[in-house]
Enzyme design. Structure first.
Site, PDB file in Angstrom:
ATOM      1  N   ILE A  34       0.824  -1.211   0.000  1.00 36.39           N
ATOM      2  CA  ILE A  34       0.000   0.000   0.000  1.00 36.39           C
ATOM      3  C   ILE A  34       0.864   1.270   0.000  1.00 36.39           C
ATOM      4  O   ILE A  34       0.421   2.331  -0.458  1.00 36.39           O
ATOM      5  CB  ILE A  34      -0.967  -0.023   1.214  1.00 36.39           C
ATOM      6  CG1 ILE A  34      -2.177   0.853   0.953  1.00 36.39           C
ATOM      7  CG2 ILE A  34      -0.250   0.353   2.497  1.00 36.39           C
ATOM      8  CD1 ILE A  34      -3.296   0.647   1.957  1.00 36.39           C
ATOM      9  N   GLU A  99       5.839  -4.829  11.174  1.00 35.60           N
ATOM     10  CA  GLU A  99       4.634  -4.093  11.585  1.00 35.60           C
ATOM     11  C   GLU A  99       3.382  -4.948  11.508  1.00 35.60           C
ATOM     12  O   GLU A  99       2.443  -4.743  12.281  1.00 35.60           O
ATOM     13  CB  GLU A  99       4.463  -2.849  10.705  1.00 35.60           C
ATOM     14  CG  GLU A  99       5.543  -1.796  10.973  1.00 35.60           C
ATOM     15  CD  GLU A  99       5.498  -0.645   9.983  1.00 35.60           C
ATOM     16  OE1 GLU A  99       4.624  -0.648   9.098  1.00 35.60           O
ATOM     17  OE2 GLU A  99       6.360   0.240  10.105  1.00 35.60           O
ATOM     18  N   HIS A 104       5.486 -12.238   5.937  1.00 32.91           N
ATOM     19  CA  HIS A 104       5.474 -11.723   4.562  1.00 32.91           C
ATOM     20  C   HIS A 104       6.881 -11.423   4.102  1.00 32.91           C
ATOM     21  O   HIS A 104       7.759 -11.073   4.903  1.00 32.91           O
ATOM     22  CB  HIS A 104       4.609 -10.466   4.443  1.00 32.91           C
ATOM     23  CG  HIS A 104       4.952  -9.392   5.431  1.00 32.91           C
ATOM     24  ND1 HIS A 104       4.545  -9.444   6.744  1.00 32.91           N
ATOM     25  CD2 HIS A 104       5.674  -8.251   5.306  1.00 32.91           C
ATOM     26  CE1 HIS A 104       4.993  -8.376   7.383  1.00 32.91           C
ATOM     27  NE2 HIS A 104       5.697  -7.630   6.538  1.00 32.91           N
ATOM     28  N   HIS A 106       8.895  -9.011   1.346  1.00 38.02           N
ATOM     29  CA  HIS A 106       8.821  -7.871   0.435  1.00 38.02           C
ATOM     30  C   HIS A 106       9.696  -8.168  -0.783  1.00 38.02           C
ATOM     31  O   HIS A 106      10.856  -8.583  -0.624  1.00 38.02           O
ATOM     32  CB  HIS A 106       9.396  -6.601   1.072  1.00 38.02           C
ATOM     33  CG  HIS A 106       8.698  -6.133   2.315  1.00 38.02           C
ATOM     34  ND1 HIS A 106       7.905  -5.000   2.345  1.00 38.02           N
ATOM     35  CD2 HIS A 106       8.687  -6.616   3.580  1.00 38.02           C
ATOM     36  CE1 HIS A 106       7.454  -4.808   3.568  1.00 38.02           C
ATOM     37  NE2 HIS A 106       7.909  -5.776   4.346  1.00 38.02           N
TER      38      HIS A 106
HETATM   39  P1  DGP Z   1       6.555  -4.844   7.705  1.00 35.72           P
HETATM   40  O1  DGP Z   1       7.149  -3.608   8.316  1.00 35.72           O
HETATM   41  O2  DGP Z   1       7.625  -5.740   7.124  1.00 35.72           O
HETATM   42  O3  DGP Z   1       5.624  -5.570   8.646  1.00 35.72           O
HETATM   43  O4  DGP Z   1       5.734  -4.345   6.450  1.00 35.72           O
HETATM   44  C1  DGP Z   1       4.347  -4.261   6.398  1.00 35.72           C
HETATM   45  C2  DGP Z   1       3.985  -3.698   5.052  1.00 35.72           C
HETATM   46  O5  DGP Z   1       2.606  -3.871   4.856  1.00 35.72           O
HETATM   47  C3  DGP Z   1       4.278  -2.215   4.888  1.00 35.72           C
HETATM   48  O6  DGP Z   1       5.261  -2.046   3.850  1.00 35.72           O
HETATM   49  C4  DGP Z   1       2.949  -1.607   4.462  1.00 35.72           C
HETATM   50  C5  DGP Z   1       2.114  -2.799   4.088  1.00 35.72           C
HETATM   51  N1  DGP Z   1       0.696  -2.681   4.389  1.00 35.72           N
HETATM   52  C6  DGP Z   1       0.153  -2.360   5.589  1.00 35.72           C
HETATM   53  N2  DGP Z   1      -1.189  -2.362   5.515  1.00 35.72           N
HETATM   54  C7  DGP Z   1      -1.496  -2.715   4.225  1.00 35.72           C
HETATM   55  C8  DGP Z   1      -2.719  -2.892   3.528  1.00 35.72           C
HETATM   56  O7  DGP Z   1      -3.824  -2.746   4.065  1.00 35.72           O
HETATM   57  N3  DGP Z   1      -2.640  -3.238   2.211  1.00 35.72           N
HETATM   58  C9  DGP Z   1      -1.428  -3.414   1.581  1.00 35.72           C
HETATM   59  N4  DGP Z   1      -1.469  -3.754   0.286  1.00 35.72           N
HETATM   60  N5  DGP Z   1      -0.260  -3.265   2.225  1.00 35.72           N
HETATM   61  C10 DGP Z   1      -0.292  -2.911   3.520  1.00 35.72           C
END
Ligand code: DGP
Length: 120
Positions: A34, A99, A104, A106
């Site tokens: 996002i 977070e 997951h 990236h």
């Molecule tokens: P991390 O810090 O590794 O837990 O990354 C979490 C990621 O998730 C961060 O880059 C933003 C993404 N993210 C958070 N909420 C959402 C969402 O509702 N939709 C999408 N597509 N990504 C999200």
């Protein structure tokens, strides 16, 4: 770690929150982040309930872990970023800056990425 089914990626998997899917099969979902940090920024998640890389590699069968990482590579090729290269990141736990408490990966690509770890 206890898996929390109210995390945002669990809601995405249940279809409660929309996402921009780039790949899906019965074991994994890949969708665009996002808040992209690079021109291509895709998240790859297992559909099973694993809170972190630590949980996934501790609790999931080795075959599932192996297939998951094979699919990460396959998704990068489908995205067309294998030629110029990409970075895979798995933030894990508090110090790792994780977070969302659903494991997951990236995939970041599309430009020359900066330092692997920011100096603070
Ligand atoms: P991390 O810090 O590794 O837990 O990354 C979490 C990621 O998730 C961060 O880059 C933003 C993404 N993210 C958070 N909420 C959402 C969402 O509702 N939709 C999408 N597509 N990504 C999200």
């Amino acid at each position: 770690m206890n898996y929390q089914p109210d995390n945002i990626f669990a809601k995405i998997l249940r279809g409660e929150i929309p996402n921009d899917t780039v790949y899906e099969d019965d074991e994994v979902l890949a969708f665009r982040d996002i808040g992209p940090q690079a021109p291509v920024h895709v998240l790859v998640i297992p559909k099973g309930e694993y809170g972190s890389l630590d949980d996934f590699t501790r609790d999931a069968p080795a075959e599932l872990v192996g297939r998951f990482f094979q699919k990460v590579g396959e998704i990068a090729r489908r995205l067309g970023v294998d030629g110029e290269g990409y970075r895979v990141i798995a933030n894990t736990g508090h110090n790792g800056g994780q977070e969302v408490q659903h494991f997951h990966i990236h995939i970041c690509a599309g430009r020359r990425l900066g330092r692997m770890i920011a100096r603070e």
